[in-house]
Design an enzyme around this catalytic site. Structure first.
Site, PDB file in Angstrom:
ATOM      1  N   GLU A 180       0.798  -1.243   0.000  1.00 33.35           N
ATOM      2  CA  GLU A 180       0.000   0.000   0.000  1.00 33.35           C
ATOM      3  C   GLU A 180       0.820   1.278   0.000  1.00 33.35           C
ATOM      4  OE1 GLU A 180      -2.738  -0.386   3.280  1.00 33.35           O
ATOM      5  OE2 GLU A 180      -3.852  -1.978   2.286  1.00 33.35           O
TER       6      GLU A 180
ATOM      7  N   HIS B 224     -10.250  -6.057  -2.507  1.00 35.98           N
ATOM      8  CA  HIS B 224     -11.357  -5.822  -1.568  1.00 35.98           C
ATOM      9  C   HIS B 224     -12.417  -5.073  -2.375  1.00 35.98           C
ATOM     10  CE1 HIS B 224      -9.018  -7.200   1.805  1.00 35.98           C
ATOM     11  NE2 HIS B 224      -8.048  -6.358   1.514  1.00 35.98           N
TER      12      HIS B 224
ATOM     13  N   GLU C 139      -6.130 -10.644  -1.397  1.00 35.15           N
ATOM     14  CA  GLU C 139      -6.972 -10.415  -0.209  1.00 35.15           C
ATOM     15  C   GLU C 139      -8.443 -10.352  -0.605  1.00 35.15           C
ATOM     16  OE1 GLU C 139      -5.563  -7.109   2.151  1.00 35.15           O
ATOM     17  OE2 GLU C 139      -3.462  -7.595   1.779  1.00 35.15           O
TER      18      GLU C 139
HETATM   19  C1  XIL Z   1      -6.656  -6.064   8.111  1.00 34.02           C
HETATM   20  C2  XIL Z   1      -7.044  -7.211   9.020  1.00 34.02           C
HETATM   21  O1  XIL Z   1      -7.946  -8.055   8.319  1.00 34.02           O
HETATM   22  C3  XIL Z   1      -7.681  -6.689  10.287  1.00 34.02           C
HETATM   23  O2  XIL Z   1      -7.873  -7.759  11.220  1.00 34.02           O
HETATM   24  C4  XIL Z   1      -6.805  -5.621  10.934  1.00 34.02           C
HETATM   25  O3  XIL Z   1      -7.474  -5.065  12.031  1.00 34.02           O
HETATM   26  C5  XIL Z   1      -6.458  -4.535   9.927  1.00 34.02           C
HETATM   27  O4  XIL Z   1      -5.841  -5.131   8.797  1.00 34.02           O
HETATM   28  N1  XIL Z   1      -5.123  -4.483   3.509  1.00 34.02           N
HETATM   29  C6  XIL Z   1      -4.154  -5.299   4.012  1.00 34.02           C
HETATM   30  C7  XIL Z   1      -4.448  -6.166   5.184  1.00 34.02           C
HETATM   31  O5  XIL Z   1      -3.073  -5.402   3.428  1.00 34.02           O
HETATM   32  O6  XIL Z   1      -3.313  -6.331   6.001  1.00 34.02           O
HETATM   33  C8  XIL Z   1      -5.585  -5.624   6.015  1.00 34.02           C
HETATM   34  O7  XIL Z   1      -5.907  -6.566   7.012  1.00 34.02           O
HETATM   35  C9  XIL Z   1      -6.780  -5.336   5.125  1.00 34.02           C
HETATM   36  C10 XIL Z   1      -6.432  -4.293   4.088  1.00 34.02           C
END
Ligand code: XIL
Length: 298
Positions: free
Chosen positions: A127, A205, A232
């Site tokens: 990110e 996401h 993810e």
């Molecule tokens: C999220 C987790 O799912 C949560 O449990 C935590 O509180 C915050 O992080 N992008 C990412 C992940 O790369 O690491 C994140 O995971 C979600 C968004």
């Protein structure tokens, strides 16, 4: 094939899930994980705050639980994540300049060395780009150490674990847009200068629909000579969640260098996106229509 992992393996891919140590004693949860997925990633346990809670004092207890479970079951492991502006330990949050650069590189080296030989793909940097519509780098303490912090992290990761595939991972890069084009330009530059990068992770996401150019976007990155991975995946439940999951699956299968898909959780009530029911199993652990659509498409 009758499970996601076995179905993905038919085309040489993997199908993974993010899991968390706190649920490893939940039999329903672990039953699904054992049965369905052939790749595992730690949802939080290998992030910077978890693995280096105090500077130069590393804690791999929970990360090791996940890695040892997965390897013991013959599953692959993705590593998430070595360098990120988020979930930094408190001691790092207020650091800057060369001290922060050195601390970041030390973290990358120490964590990648600890897991050397065990990780299939590392999200080396997570990110780093902004959502400003111009493709800028995100402002962060790491970015303020110099624009070359990303390549420095990749070089350190390669030195520590030469066998791992090294990925850049981000969100809102799933279609063709200013942010994904900025990442694309960085990857092209890294490839041309020999900066060690092997893969790009698309978090995916997603809202209720999939960008129409999702597959074309995966393809343009793979044309740079890197693997692409969906890292993810979760899709908000709407009128046709199954269709959206099918589209993502088909897009990956249509791109030869799309090597695998990871969903960000197991059951809807395990998801970080509370209330959106974005996963493949309902809160009781039953397979959803989205699950069947994925299995059929693999
Ligand atoms: C999220 C987790 O799912 C949560 O449990 C935590 O509180 C915050 O992080 N992008 C990412 C992940 O790369 O690491 C994140 O995971 C979600 C968004």
């Amino acid at each position: 094939a009758s499970t996601l992992g076995a179905a993905a393996q038919q085309s040489g891919r993997y199908y993974g899930a993010a899991i968390t140590v706190g649920k490893m004693n939940d039999a329903t949860y672990m039953g699904i994980v054992d049965r369905e997925f052939d790749s595992i990633v730690a949802e939080n346990e290998m992030k910077m705050d978890a693995t280096e809670p105090n500077q130069n004092q590393f804690n791999f207890t929970n990360g090791d639980r996940i890695v040892n479970y997965a390897l013991g079951k013959g599953k692959k492991v993705r590593g998430h994540t070595l360098a990120w502006h988020g979930q930094q330990p408190g001691w790092m949050q207020n650091m800057s300049g060369q001290a922060l650069r050195n601390a970041m590189l030390n973290h990358v080296t120490r964590v990648a060395t600890h897991y050397r030989g065990k990780i299939h793909s590392w999200d080396v940097v997570n990110e780093a780009f902004a959502d400003d519509g111009r493709g800028s780098r995100r402002d962060s303490n790491l970015q303020r150490t110099g624009n070359d912090w990303i390549e420095a992290a990749f070089r350190a990761a390669r030195a520590a674990d030469p066998a791992a595939k090294l990925c850049y991972n981000d969100y809102n890069t799933d279609g063709v847009n200013a942010k994904s084009t900025a990442v694309y330009n960085m990857v092209r530059d890294f490839r041309s200068r020999g900066v060690p990068i092997d893969c790009v992770g698309f978090q995916s996401h997603l809202g209720t629909t999939v960008p129409g150019d999702y597959q074309a976007n995966l393809r343009r990155f793979s044309d740079l000579g890197v693997d692409v991975q969906i890292t993810e995946l979760d899709i908000q439940q709407g009128s046709n969640q199954a269709t959206a999951y099918r589209q993502v699956t088909q897009a990956c299968l249509a791109v030869p260098r799309c090597t695998g898909i990871t969903v960000w959780g197991v059951r809807d009530n395990d998801s970080w996106r509370t209330g959106t029911n974005p996963l493949l199993f309902d809160s009781a652990g039953n397979k959803k229509a989205a699950y069947t659509a994925v299995l059929d498409a693999l």
